[in-house]
Scaffold this active site. Structure first.
Site, PDB file in Angstrom:
ATOM      1  N   GLY A   1     -13.559   3.226  41.891  1.00  0.00           N
ATOM      2  CA  GLY A   1     -14.117   4.217  40.980  1.00  0.00           C
ATOM      3  C   GLY A   1     -13.297   5.483  40.854  1.00  0.00           C
ATOM      4  O   GLY A   1     -13.748   6.455  40.251  1.00  0.00           O
TER       5      GLY A   1
ATOM      6  N   LYS B   1      -4.934  20.971  33.011  1.00  0.00           N
ATOM      7  CA  LYS B   1      -5.224  21.859  34.134  1.00  0.00           C
ATOM      8  C   LYS B   1      -4.070  22.819  34.395  1.00  0.00           C
ATOM      9  O   LYS B   1      -4.286  23.996  34.723  1.00  0.00           O
ATOM     10  CB  LYS B   1      -5.535  21.032  35.375  1.00  0.00           C
TER      11      LYS B   1
ATOM     12  N   GLY C   1     -15.383  14.056  40.933  1.00  0.00           N
ATOM     13  CA  GLY C   1     -16.641  13.482  41.407  1.00  0.00           C
ATOM     14  C   GLY C   1     -17.814  14.306  40.926  1.00  0.00           C
ATOM     15  O   GLY C   1     -17.710  15.517  40.721  1.00  0.00           O
TER      16      GLY C   1
END
Length: 438
Positions: free
Chosen positions: A192, A210, A312
């Protein structure tokens, strides 16, 4: 001055996916603590989703769900909008509508900030509202606030970071387990850490967005994703990783933003994302698995490193809620936090003018004069060689050359000349080298 007493602050959440669902969960579970920190209850007024019947990781009262995101953000009772849907549109239109209707905004949308941040900053300034985005860079790691506030009295000269967990996981497996790129990518997808379509990560688009945000903050200048030189890791081979090991280095995908002096004596910004070899003694070399880290260098504070989970649902939601508390406090006090700082307005250097170092692996004919010819190619473009070694004999002879610092244009021209030489069979690998002393 607070004139609203304990009047609840109403929060609209846009998106209820991986991050949004965790924001909703934490707002519910930590409601008491959040109220104490803010000085008033914080209540979810609505959650905008694409489908009402989609499966979710958190139970959301049906009365809070809506597919009318625009209607939600323009309600007269909304104090703060949390945008975690991502992408450019409709996120941009919804954020602008929220600001125009008097709500402050907390967002995790790196792509939008990197593409059109100034439009959002100007809208927030005009509305007298906050635009906070700690979660847009490096997940739970606090890096936006330190650059905007903690280091506001210092001069940042360089930001060097691992800001994409997927690529760091892949490169770490290639280094520690000897995996090939495809094998490591498949493992990342199974766990994942990588999407079914990993392009945004492995080709460096995520890290470039970023990097643009970090450069804008660090150097008080407007930098967009289009200004960032970008290379991904899909061409990194097991041979590259072994060569790095032979040099006492490790390969990482780095986001690098730094100040450079131009020929006119003025300072300009260079911003780039690419795989590079860094010494194993460098703090970033020890960043393993899917973790992120940002290394900041400034004149007064010196060297600082920020480390932690870079993605996450829960880690990113933690950063969102940190911003939410700050924005809510400002709202209650009738104030606003730090806005855009672009006063320096420094130019962004093209990649060709950026100074760097190259590691070049060359398959050559194993005969007299080859090394001299290779050295001449470097000298022709005014590139000094730091080290050179030969591996193998006969048909498998290979030269590995590490240069001293030069402009990227000089180094690229050197590589092109090498590729055209009769004694060079193939330039098998070209990789930049960072974080080493000259």
């Amino acid at each position: 001055m607070n004139t609203e007493g304990d009047k609840p602050l109403k929060v609209a959440v846009l998106g209820c996916g991986v991050v949004g669902s965790q924001v909703v969960r934490l707002l519910g579970e930590q409601s008491g603590d959040l109220a104490a920190r803010v000085g008033a209850p914080v209540e979810i007024a609505g959650v905008a989703v694409r489908r009402l019947d989609a499966p979710r990781d958190v139970d959301v009262p049906a009365g809070l769900l809506t597919t009318d995101a625009l209607g939600l953000v323009t309600r007269g009772d909304i104090d703060v909008v949390v945008e975690v849907i991502g992408g450019i549109e409709p996120a941009r239109s919804l954020i602008l509508a929220a600001l125009e209707n008097g709500a402050s905004v907390v967002t995790a949308n790196k792509a939008l900030l990197a593409e059109d941040g100034p439009t959002l900053y100007e809208a927030a300034e005009k509305a007298g509202r906050d635009l906070y985005y700690e979660a847009a860079v490096a997940g739970a790691i606090p890096i936006v606030r330190p650059l905007r506030e903690s280091l506001a009295g210092d001069k940042v000269t360089r930001v060097l970071g691992i800001v994409n967990g997927t690529t760091n996981f892949i490169l770490d497996k290639m280094d520690t387990q000897g995996s090939g790129f495809e094998e490591a990518l498949e493992e990342a997808q199974a766990l994942g850490y990588a999407e079914a379509d990993p392009t945004a990560d492995v080709e460096g688009f995520d890290a470039a967005a970023k990097a643009a945000i970090l450069a804008s903050l660090a150097f008080h200048s407007r930098v967009t994703a289009a200004d960032v030189h970008r290379e991904g890791i899909s061409d990194v081979t097991s041979g590259d990783v072994r060569s790095a090991t032979d040099m006492g280095c490790v390969v990482k995908l780095l986001a690098i933003a730094e100040l450079n002096a131009t020929e006119s004596g003025e300072e300009a910004v260079s911003v780039r994302v690419h795989p590079a070899m860094i010494p194993r003694s460098h703090p970033l070399a020890s960043v393993r698995e899917a973790y992120n880290a940002v290394f900041v260098e400034s004149e007064a504070a010196g060297q600082l490193m920020f480390y932690g989970p870079g993605a996450g649902g829960a880690p990113t939601a933690s950063a969102v809620l940190g911003d939410l508390v700050s924005v809510a406090r400002n709202h209650r006090q009738g104030t606003r936090g730090v806005g855009e700082s672009a006063y320096a307005d420094r130019a962004v250097l093209p990649m060709g003018e950026t100074r760097t170092r190259y590691h070049v692996a060359i398959d050559v004919d194993d005969r007299a004069g080859v090394l001299a010819a290779v050295a001449t190619a470097f000298a022709t473009h005014d590139v000094s060689i730091q080290t050179v070694r030969q591996e193998g004999r006969g048909d498998d002879a290979q030269l590995v050359v590490v240069s001293h610092e030069a402009t990227d244009a000089q180094l690229s021209a050197t590589v092109e000349e090498l590729r055209g030489m009769d004694t060079v069979r193939e330039v098998t690998s070209v990789m930049r080298v960072e974080g080493t002393d000259e």
